[in-house]
Scaffold this active site. Sequence first.
Site, PDB file in Angstrom:
ATOM      1  N   HIS A  34      -2.695  11.209  68.046  1.00 38.68           N
ATOM      2  CA  HIS A  34      -3.439  12.202  68.829  1.00 38.68           C
ATOM      3  C   HIS A  34      -4.754  12.503  68.117  1.00 38.68           C
ATOM      4  O   HIS A  34      -5.057  11.892  67.074  1.00 38.68           O
ATOM      5  CB  HIS A  34      -2.587  13.467  69.011  1.00 38.68           C
ATOM      6  CG  HIS A  34      -2.009  13.988  67.727  1.00 38.68           C
ATOM      7  ND1 HIS A  34      -2.771  14.570  66.746  1.00 38.68           N
ATOM      8  CD2 HIS A  34      -0.738  13.965  67.241  1.00 38.68           C
ATOM      9  CE1 HIS A  34      -2.006  14.920  65.730  1.00 38.68           C
ATOM     10  NE2 HIS A  34      -0.765  14.552  65.988  1.00 38.68           N
ATOM     11  N   HIS A  37      -4.882  12.918  64.365  1.00 37.94           N
ATOM     12  CA  HIS A  37      -4.941  11.674  63.584  1.00 37.94           C
ATOM     13  C   HIS A  37      -6.365  11.108  63.609  1.00 37.94           C
ATOM     14  O   HIS A  37      -6.869  10.618  62.595  1.00 37.94           O
ATOM     15  CB  HIS A  37      -3.965  10.635  64.147  1.00 37.94           C
ATOM     16  CG  HIS A  37      -2.527  11.024  64.018  1.00 37.94           C
ATOM     17  ND1 HIS A  37      -1.705  11.236  65.101  1.00 37.94           N
ATOM     18  CD2 HIS A  37      -1.753  11.244  62.917  1.00 37.94           C
ATOM     19  CE1 HIS A  37      -0.494  11.569  64.677  1.00 37.94           C
ATOM     20  NE2 HIS A  37      -0.498  11.585  63.366  1.00 37.94           N
ATOM     21  N   LYS A 151      -2.004  20.812  58.586  1.00 40.55           N
ATOM     22  CA  LYS A 151      -0.936  21.392  59.423  1.00 40.55           C
ATOM     23  C   LYS A 151       0.389  21.335  58.644  1.00 40.55           C
ATOM     24  O   LYS A 151       1.177  22.265  58.671  1.00 40.55           O
ATOM     25  CB  LYS A 151      -0.785  20.657  60.755  1.00 40.55           C
ATOM     26  CG  LYS A 151       0.300  21.303  61.619  1.00 40.55           C
ATOM     27  CD  LYS A 151       0.511  20.601  62.914  1.00 40.55           C
ATOM     28  CE  LYS A 151       1.332  19.353  62.765  1.00 40.55           C
ATOM     29  NZ  LYS A 151       2.763  19.602  62.418  1.00 40.55           N
TER      30      LYS A 151
END
Length: 282
Positions: A34, A37, A151
């Site tokens: 996504h 990345h 994250k």
Amino acid sequence: MNIIKTKTEIAKYVSEKREQKYSIGFVPTMGALHLGHASLIAFGLKRHHYIVVSIFVNPTQFNNAIDLEKYPRTLEQDTSFLSKYGDKVVIYAPTPQEVYGNQVMSKQYNFKGIETVMEGTHRPGHFDGVGTVLNHLFRQVNPDEAFFGEKDYQQLLIVKKLVEIEKLPLKITGCPIHRQENGLAMSSRNARLTAQQLEEAAFIYKILQQVKKDFDSKSAQALREWVAIQFENNPHLELEYFEISNIKNLRPLSRKRTHQKYRAFIAAFAGDIRLIDNMAIN
Ligand code: PAF
């Protein structure tokens, strides 16, 4: 798009590039690529001539068999997602046997306490699995630098420790969290959320933002209680943990210290899909 499937071939690719004086960045992933990345790849391409993206759903880091089974596997889609980079990006998509040999199992690590809180408590064995697979992948790919999203901030600290423990000759770099427009942190697991859940899950980001706003005026305990109540009143998300921790050793905050930096961390479920997020708060 160049897809390499064996460790012999990836070693050959990297050593040929290095002989030509090119440097190699590495973005390890479990696929379902996504924009988060893509931001790691963009970061990497600013510093290196070529980027290896590994796509490998690592069985040893899942403590829940259903989670492993349901993890999205989308190699074809991932390949077309990466095609815009041409030969600047190469995919390494090995089998478990190629990565691990005959014994697909974790080594046990002592990450000096970073592994015993939050994700470590709720996903026993998870960080041994992450450490083991990255130890193999780093040795097989042999990059100059590897990029990880913040994250998974706890994972980022674990990877830095792993490189120290295994004395691996590469640099580990953390990159900012990439968010959807509504604030939800980008994650491969988001692919399993419905359109409605994608909206509802932005609640996690809103809570983190409010914690950041209130950090100077409220105690850690008051913030913990406030967050627990917000989730109790939310029918769509179930809180697994909320923590405010020292950014270096992840020890939970008890008494604020002026020069110390903290991050707030949340893990929550949207149905059976587990989401994590965190934010620097001072
Ligand atoms: O963050 C992930 O996607 C995985 O934990 C990693 C680093 C690729 C190891 O399997």
